[in-house]
Design a protein around this motif. Structure first.
Motif, short mmCIF file in Angstrom:
data_model
loop_
_atom_site.label_atom_id
_atom_site.label_comp_id
_atom_site.label_asym_id
_atom_site.label_seq_id
_atom_site.Cartn_x
_atom_site.Cartn_y
_atom_site.Cartn_z
N GLU A 144 46.97 52.69 35.39
CA GLU A 144 48.30 52.09 35.52
C GLU A 144 48.32 51.15 36.73
N ARG A 145 49.50 50.71 37.12
CA ARG A 145 49.63 49.64 38.11
C ARG A 145 48.86 49.89 39.40
N ASP A 146 49.04 51.06 40.01
CA ASP A 146 48.40 51.32 41.30
C ASP A 146 46.88 51.35 41.19
N VAL A 147 46.38 51.83 40.07
CA VAL A 147 44.93 51.91 39.87
C VAL A 147 44.33 50.52 39.80
N VAL A 148 44.89 49.66 38.96
CA VAL A 148 44.30 48.32 38.80
C VAL A 148 44.48 47.49 40.06
N ARG A 149 45.58 47.69 40.76
CA ARG A 149 45.76 46.97 42.03
C ARG A 149 44.66 47.36 43.02
N ARG A 150 44.41 48.66 43.12
CA ARG A 150 43.42 49.12 44.09
C ARG A 150 42.02 48.67 43.69
N ALA A 151 41.71 48.74 42.42
CA ALA A 151 40.39 48.29 41.96
C ALA A 151 40.22 46.79 42.20
N ALA A 152 41.27 46.02 41.92
CA ALA A 152 41.19 44.56 42.11
C ALA A 152 41.00 44.21 43.59
N GLY A 153 41.54 45.04 44.47
CA GLY A 153 41.40 44.78 45.90
C GLY A 153 40.12 45.33 46.50
N ASN A 154 39.29 45.96 45.69
CA ASN A 154 38.03 46.55 46.15
C ASN A 154 36.92 45.50 46.06
N ALA A 155 36.45 45.03 47.20
CA ALA A 155 35.41 43.99 47.20
C ALA A 155 34.11 44.46 46.59
N GLY A 156 33.89 45.77 46.54
CA GLY A 156 32.66 46.30 45.96
C GLY A 156 32.74 46.55 44.47
N ALA A 157 33.86 46.21 43.86
CA ALA A 157 34.03 46.41 42.42
C ALA A 157 33.52 45.19 41.65
N ALA A 158 32.91 45.45 40.51
CA ALA A 158 32.48 44.37 39.61
C ALA A 158 33.25 44.52 38.30
N PHE A 159 33.66 43.39 37.73
CA PHE A 159 34.46 43.43 36.51
C PHE A 159 33.79 42.60 35.41
N SER A 160 33.84 43.12 34.20
CA SER A 160 33.36 42.36 33.05
C SER A 160 34.36 41.25 32.73
N SER A 161 33.94 40.30 31.92
CA SER A 161 34.83 39.21 31.52
C SER A 161 36.04 39.75 30.77
#
Length: 356
Positions: A144-161
């Protein structure tokens, strides 16, 4: 290594037949023994402790298990079975520290837990120093909102297209998520343009203020492309829309209901032509005003012909287009401003528009 009989003189009996209290006490003492000597233990020693503690620790109080999880989360040689057992617990005070930083939990276990546990567990994972695309796919899909916000703000996270596309779509209604995504170094130029296209002006300005200078240049370039008139806009033809509106007028069906239907169907030319006929303002003038940076002209035009808020709201969303969304806060702000706008004030502005 052999656990000292003097420490737990009846260990086998406690594990097999001991009551919960005796097991909890044994778990506390053996856990302390492990934590005190963890730095010097070999792998076979750790395995010995693992086998014993996985049988005893579930009987310990929540506070004791939470404290143990916190201390184990810092150890690179923490017992794997025990760590996995604690990380699967529903109580976030126990699972949280391990999910946030334990180097012992492998990718497979993280994905397994992320697939079945609740938002608190996902939120804890989103803080890990590194997040693979496989894991963030689950976080973005289930979070939900808080999870994706925190993941997006994590410089060590990688995201698929795919996850980036999902995040950008969700950012259309979340200014904080927009800003966190916009600050990511791995955000491509195409994704940045897509992100900015779906955001409102105040969020764009805020993003520009907080990003690095090199990203500011990227934002300027993206905005130049976004604001450049498209071929469709340059060739916008209102004649068919005028014919449609004239036909409705002749049939006595040109009114607010028709305008609302055009707006909801994202028929821009028909909506502008209908609004022009209802307000008496030239199509060219309304087109220029409505396609600008602000929604105020829609409020003003709507107030002069006493449109319902639902119709005004639909016109605001029409202005943004089908691929962009307004934040709930912006919509509420527009509603309040529309309610406060005096009809006489709106009429004076419209009369000025008619002279242009």
């Amino acid at each position: 290594m052999i656990i000292s009989p003097s420490l737990i003189p009846e260990l086998d009996d406690i594990i097999s037949r001991g009551d919960p209290q005796r097991r909890a006490d044994a778990a506390r003492r053996i856990s302390e023994l492990f934590l005190q000597g963890a730095a010097s233990f070999r792998s076979d020693h750790v395995e010995l402790f693992d086998g014993v503690l996985t049988s005893l620790v579930p009987h310990a109080e929540i506070e004791a298990r939470a404290d143990l999880a916190e201390r184990l989360s810092m150890l690179a040689n923490a017992p794997r079975g025990l760590v996995g057992q604690l990380a699967h617990e529903d109580e976030i005070a126990i699972a949280g520290p391990l999910l946030r930083r334990s180097p012992v939990i492998d990718e497979k276990m993280l994905i397994e837990i992320a697939s079945v546990k609740g938002q608190d567990h996902l939120l804890a994972m989103a803080e890990r120093p590194t997040l693979s695309t496989d894991l963030t796919d689950v976080l973005v899909d289930r979070g939900e909102r808080d999870v994706v916000r925190r993941a997006a703000g994590n410089a060590g996270a990688a995201f698929s297209s795919t996850s980036y596309s999902t995040l950008i779509k969700r950012a259309g209604q979340d200014g904080i998520l927009t800003i966190r995504l916009g600050q990511r170094d791995d955000l491509s130029s195409d994704h940045l343009k897509e992100l900015l296209s779906g955001s409102i002006d105040v969020v764009r300005r805020r993003l520009f203020q907080v990003v690095k200078p090199e990203r500011q240049a990227d934002i300027k370039q993206a905005m130049a492309v976004i604001n450049a008139p498209s071929e469709r806009e340059e060739r916008r033809d209102f004649l068919p829309a005028q014919r449609t509106v004239l036909k409705l007028h002749r049939e006595g069906m040109l009114g607010e209901a028709a305008l609302l239907n055009f707006a909801r169907a994202f028929k821009y030319e028909e909506a502008v032509a209908a609004l022009s006929a209802l307000t008496g303002v030239k199509i060219e003038t309304l087109d220029r005003l409505i396609s600008g940076d602000r929604y105020d002209p829609i409020l003003i035009a709507g107030k002069t012909i006493d449109l319902e808020w639902a119709t005004v709201r639909a016109l605001i969303l029409l202005r943004l287009g089908p691929n962009r969304t307004a934040s709930p806060a912006d919509i509420e702000n527009a509603r309040v401003n529309y309610a406060r706008l005096m009809p006489t004030t709106a009429q004076r502005v419209v009369e000025f528009w008619k002279t242009r």
